[in-house]
Scaffold this motif. Structure first.
Motif, PDB file in Angstrom:
ATOM      1  N   SER A 284       0.810  -1.225   0.000  1.00 24.44           N
ATOM      2  CA  SER A 284       0.000   0.000   0.000  1.00 24.44           C
ATOM      3  C   SER A 284       0.839   1.268   0.000  1.00 24.44           C
ATOM      4  O   SER A 284       0.294   2.367   0.118  1.00 24.44           O
ATOM      5  N   THR A 285       2.141   1.137  -0.113  1.00 25.99           N
ATOM      6  CA  THR A 285       3.037   2.274   0.060  1.00 25.99           C
ATOM      7  C   THR A 285       3.294   3.055  -1.223  1.00 25.99           C
ATOM      8  O   THR A 285       3.373   2.497  -2.310  1.00 25.99           O
ATOM      9  N   LEU A 286       3.435   4.375  -1.041  1.00 28.99           N
ATOM     10  CA  LEU A 286       3.774   5.289  -2.130  1.00 28.99           C
ATOM     11  C   LEU A 286       4.856   6.240  -1.614  1.00 28.99           C
ATOM     12  O   LEU A 286       4.563   7.287  -1.030  1.00 28.99           O
ATOM     13  N   PRO A 287       6.135   5.886  -1.778  1.00 28.81           N
ATOM     14  CA  PRO A 287       7.212   6.740  -1.282  1.00 28.81           C
ATOM     15  C   PRO A 287       7.333   8.023  -2.090  1.00 28.81           C
ATOM     16  O   PRO A 287       7.114   8.033  -3.305  1.00 28.81           O
ATOM     17  N   ILE A 288       7.709   9.115  -1.392  1.00 31.55           N
ATOM     18  CA  ILE A 288       7.830  10.421  -2.055  1.00 31.55           C
ATOM     19  C   ILE A 288       9.194  11.050  -1.708  1.00 31.55           C
ATOM     20  O   ILE A 288       9.264  12.018  -0.942  1.00 31.55           O
ATOM     21  N   PRO A 289      10.283  10.535  -2.256  1.00 31.47           N
ATOM     22  CA  PRO A 289      11.591  11.132  -1.983  1.00 31.47           C
ATOM     23  C   PRO A 289      11.645  12.576  -2.459  1.00 31.47           C
ATOM     24  O   PRO A 289      11.014  12.945  -3.448  1.00 31.47           O
ATOM     25  N   GLY A 290      12.414  13.383  -1.744  1.00 35.74           N
ATOM     26  CA  GLY A 290      12.600  14.764  -2.156  1.00 35.74           C
ATOM     27  C   GLY A 290      13.662  14.892  -3.233  1.00 35.74           C
ATOM     28  O   GLY A 290      14.358  13.934  -3.575  1.00 35.74           O
ATOM     29  N   PHE A 291      13.807  16.102  -3.761  1.00 36.89           N
ATOM     30  CA  PHE A 291      14.764  16.347  -4.842  1.00 36.89           C
ATOM     31  C   PHE A 291      15.033  17.843  -4.927  1.00 36.89           C
ATOM     32  O   PHE A 291      14.215  18.667  -4.515  1.00 36.89           O
ATOM     33  N   ARG A 292      16.193  18.190  -5.465  1.00 36.47           N
ATOM     34  CA  ARG A 292      16.505  19.589  -5.773  1.00 36.47           C
ATOM     35  C   ARG A 292      17.177  19.745  -7.124  1.00 36.47           C
ATOM     36  O   ARG A 292      17.302  20.864  -7.618  1.00 36.47           O
ATOM     37  N   THR A 293      17.612  18.627  -7.706  1.00 37.89           N
ATOM     38  CA  THR A 293      18.349  18.706  -8.966  1.00 37.89           C
ATOM     39  C   THR A 293      17.804  17.702  -9.974  1.00 37.89           C
ATOM     40  O   THR A 293      17.129  16.727  -9.612  1.00 37.89           O
ATOM     41  N   VAL A 294      18.132  17.934 -11.231  1.00 35.45           N
ATOM     42  CA  VAL A 294      17.762  17.002 -12.295  1.00 35.45           C
ATOM     43  C   VAL A 294      18.373  15.633 -12.022  1.00 35.45           C
ATOM     44  O   VAL A 294      17.712  14.595 -12.173  1.00 35.45           O
ATOM     45  N   LYS A 295      19.626  15.617 -11.607  1.00 36.08           N
ATOM     46  CA  LYS A 295      20.312  14.358 -11.346  1.00 36.08           C
ATOM     47  C   LYS A 295      19.591  13.540 -10.274  1.00 36.08           C
ATOM     48  O   LYS A 295      19.396  12.325 -10.429  1.00 36.08           O
ATOM     49  N   GLN A 296      19.171  14.188  -9.179  1.00 37.73           N
ATOM     50  CA  GLN A 296      18.446  13.482  -8.127  1.00 37.73           C
ATOM     51  C   GLN A 296      17.119  12.947  -8.651  1.00 37.73           C
ATOM     52  O   GLN A 296      16.730  11.814  -8.348  1.00 37.73           O
ATOM     53  N   ALA A 297      16.409  13.764  -9.405  1.00 39.08           N
ATOM     54  CA  ALA A 297      15.122  13.355  -9.929  1.00 39.08           C
ATOM     55  C   ALA A 297      15.254  12.144 -10.847  1.00 39.08           C
ATOM     56  O   ALA A 297      14.486  11.168 -10.752  1.00 39.08           O
ATOM     57  N   GLU A 298      16.218  12.182 -11.736  1.00 35.43           N
ATOM     58  CA  GLU A 298      16.408  11.077 -12.674  1.00 35.43           C
ATOM     59  C   GLU A 298      16.816   9.801 -11.947  1.00 35.43           C
ATOM     60  O   GLU A 298      16.319   8.713 -12.263  1.00 35.43           O
ATOM     61  N   LYS A 299      17.710   9.934 -10.978  1.00 35.67           N
ATOM     62  CA  LYS A 299      18.175   8.757 -10.239  1.00 35.67           C
ATOM     63  C   LYS A 299      17.042   8.107  -9.463  1.00 35.67           C
ATOM     64  O   LYS A 299      16.862   6.879  -9.510  1.00 35.67           O
TER      65      LYS A 299
END
Length: 325
Positions: A284-299
């Motif tokens: 039932s989980t939906l993780p929502i990691p944070g981000f500040r850069t394109v690199k973080q988002a893509e990874k």
């Protein structure tokens, strides 16, 4: 690719992005509660990269950056009406000096707050509107819930949830027609089993903040990394609060080092392994990691390509984290 079905029957990838960090600095008196100075153009590029990778769910709050996170997200998502947007209310703030000024959850305030969020997000409807007060007494919570049901009826929001780590509070809203989610801490150091039991028993969705323990499971920082004065992580070690049962920074580093090889199985990065642990931990989980850069988002988005960890790997990780080996 891991998928999850929402309250309106839409099916989306089982990964969202949290937008606390892109709000920039804000404060509670002299205490920083943001993630430091950000580049708004980079934030928008990162959101675009997430969209290109198939991400369909973004979570923010009106207080992040004293309104700034909602504004940036609204600008970046212009023309993307199919994207699920979740935000939160309950914290009062001054956008001029970026200060949190109090809390409010009464009907009048909720109606004012939702209109302000709709304007900043440039949306006609908010997909998910969440109470951002962790601990609220039963009477105040009941009044807030009644106001939220009104907003659904009026079409201003589609559903609502509570951002809380207290299962006993989350239970208080059960039975509400449009109560669909609980947002709470969850990562391989904080399994949140009691909250997940409640969510599963009531066919809800568990939205997982701190899936990377405020970046400490991202594989970039050492546990004793020094952060800037405007970063929430500069005051002591607040990320330790996101790692249940860990007694010290040294303890955290030792256990993280002990699972690093297990998290990176099959070519994953540490952060991708940490997200894969959540998917394997509960359906039932939906993780929502944070981000500040394109690199973080893509990874982080690429974690979807790997899917959940195997049962065997999960068992080995849990043994190391618990200190049983």
């Amino acid at each position: 690719m891991e998928k999850i079905t929402l309250w309106d029957d839409r099916t989306i990838p089982r990964l969202g992005f949290g937008c606390w960090a892109i709000g920039g600095p804000f404060w509670a008196d002299a205490v920083p509660v943001g993630w430091g100075v950000v580049d708004d153009n980079e934030s928008k590029r990162a959101i675009a990269a997430a969209l290109d990778a198939g991400i369909k769910f973004f979570d923010t709050a009106d207080v992040y950056g004293a309104g700034h996170s909602e504004i940036i997200l609204g600008e970046a998502l212009k023309g993307h009406d199919d994207i699920v947007v979740a935000t939160k209310f309950g914290n009062q703030f001054n956008p001029d000096n970026k200060q949190i000024t109090g809390q409010a959850t009464d009907r009048t305030y909720i109606r004012t707050a939702v209109q302000a969020s709709l304007k900043r997000l440039n949306r006609d409807t908010i997909d998910l509107y969440q109470l951002h007060v962790d601990d609220l007494n039963a009477d105040a919570a009941a009044q807030a819930q009644a106001a939220l049901e009104e907003l659904v009826t009026e079409g201003l929001i589609r559903a609502y949830g509570w951002s809380t780590d207290h299962p006993e509070h989350a239970k208080g809203w059960l039975g509400g027609k449009n109560y669909r989610t609980v947002q709470h801490d969850l990562n391989l150091f904080t399994p949140a089993n009691a909250m997940l039991e409640l969510v599963n028993a009531n066919d809800m969705i568990s939205i997982n903040r701190a899936p990377l323990a405020m970046g400490m499971l991202g594989g970039t920082y050492k546990i004793k990394h020094a952060f800037g004065e405007d970063d929430v992580r500069s005051g002591g070690a607040p990320w330790l609060d996101k790692m249940t049962g860990i007694s010290s920074a040294e303890d955290a580093q030792q256990r993280l080092d002990g699972v690093r090889e297990l998290l990176t199985v099959d070519g994953r990065t540490v952060s991708q392994g940490a997200l894969a642990w959540i998917w394997a931990h509960n359906a039932s989980t939906l993780p929502i990691p944070g981000f500040r850069t394109v690199k973080q988002a893509e990874k982080n988005a690429r974690a979807l390509e790997f899917g959940p960890l195997s049962i065997e790997t999960m068992h080995e990780i849990d043994m190391v984290i618990s200190g049983d080996i």
